[in-house]
Design an enzyme around this catalytic site. Structure first.
Site, mmCIF file in Angstrom:
data_model
loop_
_atom_site.group_PDB
_atom_site.id
_atom_site.type_symbol
_atom_site.label_atom_id
_atom_site.label_comp_id
_atom_site.label_asym_id
_atom_site.label_seq_id
_atom_site.Cartn_x
_atom_site.Cartn_y
_atom_site.Cartn_z
ATOM 1 N N SER A 72 -137.840 -14.484 40.918
ATOM 2 C CA SER A 72 -137.575 -13.320 41.783
ATOM 3 C C SER A 72 -137.557 -11.993 41.027
ATOM 4 O O SER A 72 -136.755 -11.103 41.348
ATOM 5 C CB SER A 72 -136.279 -13.532 42.580
ATOM 6 O OG SER A 72 -136.426 -14.645 43.436
ATOM 7 N N ASN A 107 -148.186 -15.306 38.323
ATOM 8 C CA ASN A 107 -148.525 -16.664 38.738
ATOM 9 C C ASN A 107 -148.813 -16.644 40.238
ATOM 10 O O ASN A 107 -147.895 -16.531 41.038
ATOM 11 C CB ASN A 107 -147.332 -17.591 38.422
ATOM 12 C CG ASN A 107 -147.533 -18.994 38.960
ATOM 13 O OD1 ASN A 107 -148.634 -19.379 39.358
ATOM 14 N ND2 ASN A 107 -146.458 -19.778 38.968
ATOM 15 N N TRP A 108 -150.081 -16.739 40.567
ATOM 16 C CA TRP A 108 -150.461 -16.668 41.991
ATOM 17 C C TRP A 108 -150.222 -17.983 42.726
ATOM 18 O O TRP A 108 -150.381 -18.042 43.935
ATOM 19 C CB TRP A 108 -151.932 -16.254 42.114
ATOM 20 C CG TRP A 108 -152.137 -14.763 42.078
ATOM 21 C CD1 TRP A 108 -151.220 -13.824 41.692
ATOM 22 C CD2 TRP A 108 -153.314 -14.040 42.466
ATOM 23 N NE1 TRP A 108 -151.765 -12.563 41.798
ATOM 24 C CE2 TRP A 108 -153.053 -12.672 42.278
ATOM 25 C CE3 TRP A 108 -154.570 -14.423 42.935
ATOM 26 C CZ2 TRP A 108 -153.991 -11.680 42.552
ATOM 27 C CZ3 TRP A 108 -155.506 -13.446 43.206
ATOM 28 C CH2 TRP A 108 -155.221 -12.079 43.020
ATOM 29 N N LYS A 109 -149.922 -19.040 41.992
ATOM 30 C CA LYS A 109 -149.707 -20.352 42.619
ATOM 31 C C LYS A 109 -150.919 -20.690 43.514
ATOM 32 O O LYS A 109 -152.037 -20.332 43.184
ATOM 33 C CB LYS A 109 -148.390 -20.368 43.397
ATOM 34 C CG LYS A 109 -147.238 -19.787 42.586
ATOM 35 C CD LYS A 109 -145.914 -20.008 43.222
ATOM 36 C CE LYS A 109 -144.845 -19.303 42.414
ATOM 37 N NZ LYS A 109 -143.511 -19.684 42.797
ATOM 38 N N GLU A 145 -142.397 -26.238 39.981
ATOM 39 C CA GLU A 145 -143.109 -26.751 41.164
ATOM 40 C C GLU A 145 -144.002 -27.931 40.781
ATOM 41 O O GLU A 145 -144.195 -28.858 41.569
ATOM 42 C CB GLU A 145 -143.905 -25.615 41.829
ATOM 43 C CG GLU A 145 -142.965 -24.655 42.540
ATOM 44 C CD GLU A 145 -143.478 -23.240 42.702
ATOM 45 O OE1 GLU A 145 -144.671 -22.984 42.490
ATOM 46 O OE2 GLU A 145 -142.647 -22.361 43.030
ATOM 47 N N GLY A 167 -138.706 -17.733 43.941
ATOM 48 C CA GLY A 167 -139.131 -17.504 45.321
ATOM 49 C C GLY A 167 -137.989 -17.348 46.307
ATOM 50 O O GLY A 167 -138.199 -17.401 47.519
ATOM 51 N N GLU A 178 -136.958 -20.036 33.700
ATOM 52 C CA GLU A 178 -137.043 -19.850 35.151
ATOM 53 C C GLU A 178 -136.001 -20.731 35.842
ATOM 54 O O GLU A 178 -136.248 -21.931 36.058
ATOM 55 C CB GLU A 178 -138.426 -20.252 35.659
ATOM 56 C CG GLU A 178 -139.562 -19.451 35.076
ATOM 57 C CD GLU A 178 -140.729 -19.393 36.030
ATOM 58 O OE1 GLU A 178 -141.106 -18.284 36.415
ATOM 59 O OE2 GLU A 178 -141.246 -20.457 36.425
ATOM 60 N N GLY A 234 -143.993 -14.545 40.212
ATOM 61 C CA GLY A 234 -144.717 -15.255 41.262
ATOM 62 C C GLY A 234 -145.069 -14.320 42.411
ATOM 63 O O GLY A 234 -146.054 -13.577 42.367
ATOM 64 N N GLY A 235 -144.242 -14.311 43.435
ATOM 65 C CA GLY A 235 -144.519 -13.558 44.661
ATOM 66 C C GLY A 235 -144.921 -12.110 44.436
ATOM 67 O O GLY A 235 -145.879 -11.615 45.046
ATOM 68 N N HIS A 269 -144.158 -25.900 34.968
ATOM 69 C CA HIS A 269 -143.541 -25.109 36.048
ATOM 70 C C HIS A 269 -142.723 -26.047 36.938
ATOM 71 O O HIS A 269 -143.115 -27.186 37.182
ATOM 72 C CB HIS A 269 -144.628 -24.401 36.858
ATOM 73 C CG HIS A 269 -144.074 -23.373 37.781
ATOM 74 N ND1 HIS A 269 -143.452 -23.700 38.968
ATOM 75 C CD2 HIS A 269 -144.020 -22.022 37.690
ATOM 76 C CE1 HIS A 269 -143.042 -22.587 39.560
ATOM 77 N NE2 HIS A 269 -143.370 -21.556 38.810
HETATM 78 C C1 PEP Z 1 -142.724 -18.458 39.473
HETATM 79 O O1 PEP Z 1 -143.214 -19.186 40.308
HETATM 80 O O2 PEP Z 1 -142.986 -18.641 38.281
HETATM 81 C C2 PEP Z 1 -141.852 -17.387 39.924
HETATM 82 C C3 PEP Z 1 -141.082 -16.823 39.044
HETATM 83 O O3 PEP Z 1 -141.885 -17.066 41.265
HETATM 84 P P1 PEP Z 1 -141.131 -15.823 41.966
HETATM 85 O O4 PEP Z 1 -141.356 -14.619 41.120
HETATM 86 O O5 PEP Z 1 -141.784 -15.724 43.316
HETATM 87 O O6 PEP Z 1 -139.685 -16.183 42.039
#
Ligand code: PEP
Length: 248
Positions: free
Chosen positions: A209, A10-12, A96, A170, A164, A230-231, A94
């Protein structure tokens, strides 16, 4: 029961035309190791990425969609538009989106219906806040989110669940393996209501994470079928190591 592992990036709100270099590396080096690889870039990149990735082991997805197929919704994208651009799946609910756009269960449910209407797989994100975990309410929260946002007609092909924990996204913090296992086991059981025997075939991803260094131990848990990342998905090199860690 064999479930094909899935690693979804997920590049957001990250990624410009130049980021195509990451997709190129991902697609050239993605191992055909039985792991499904999905990259969800921002909407501006979906069509180009889908064309670039065609025929490779990498598939492209969206990060959100509107519930309607078309209409007066300035700035929004429909599930049909994502499919038309070459997406095969869409992340919905999500945390966010829930926090930034006030999306509740009814909205998420309508968006999942829209995804299915357009032939997309819906990746439904659920998870507790830190206060909810501290209050001992994690299992009630996630099963409540699941039952309130899952429409009728779910199948293991068109539904993926992503657990999640909001506090792990993050932050570099993750639940213990036992805590992840407890939630995933409970979600598998809860899926039995709407899905019956197909609950055993439905993928439940862990997200929050996930990194190359912790992916293998998380993915080794019985009811964890890959990750939503994500990251660590922004660099193809890191995502490739996570894909390797998900091999069955
Ligand atoms: C996400 O946004 O779905 C996510 C899991 O982010 P991260 O891996 O950066 O925690």
């Amino acid at each position: 029961m064999t479930r094909r592992p899935l690693v979804a990036g997920n590049w957001k709100m990250n990624g410009l035309a130049a980021s195509r270099a990451e997709l190129e590396m991902l697609k050239d080096r993605a191992p055909r190791n039985g792991v499904e690889v999905l990259l969800c870039p921002p909407a501006t990149l979906i069509a180009g990425f889908a064309a670039e990735a065609a025929g490779s082991a990498v598939q492209i997805g969206g990060q959100d969609c509107h519930a309607a197929a078309s209409g007066a919704h300035t700035g929004d994208l429909s599930a049909e538009m994502l499919a038309d651009a070459g997406a095969v799946a869409v992340i919905l609910g999500h945390s966010e989106r829930r926090a930034d756009h006030g999306e509740g269960e009814a909205v998420v449910r309508a968006k999942i219906e829209a995804a299915w209407r357009a032939g997309l797989t819906a990746i439904l994100c659920i998870g507790e806040t830190e206060a909810e975990r501290d209050g001992g309410r994690t299992l009630d929260v996630v099963t409540g989110q699941l039952s309130a946002s899952l429409p009728e007609g779910a199948t293991s092909e068109r539904l993926v669940i992503a657990y999640e924990p909001v506090w792990a996204i993050g932050t570099g913090r993750t639940p213990t393996l036992a805590e992840i296992a407890e939630v995933h086991d409970r979600l598998r059981e809860a899926l039995g209501g709407p899905l019956g025997a197909a609950a055993g075939e439905t993928r439940i991803l862990y997200g929050g994470s996930v990194k190359p260094g912790n992916a293998a131990e998380i993915f080794a848990l019985e009811n964890v079928d890959g990750g939503l990342v994500g990251g660590a998905s922004l660099k193809a090199e890191d995502l490739l190591r996570i894909v390797e860690a998900a091999a069955p």
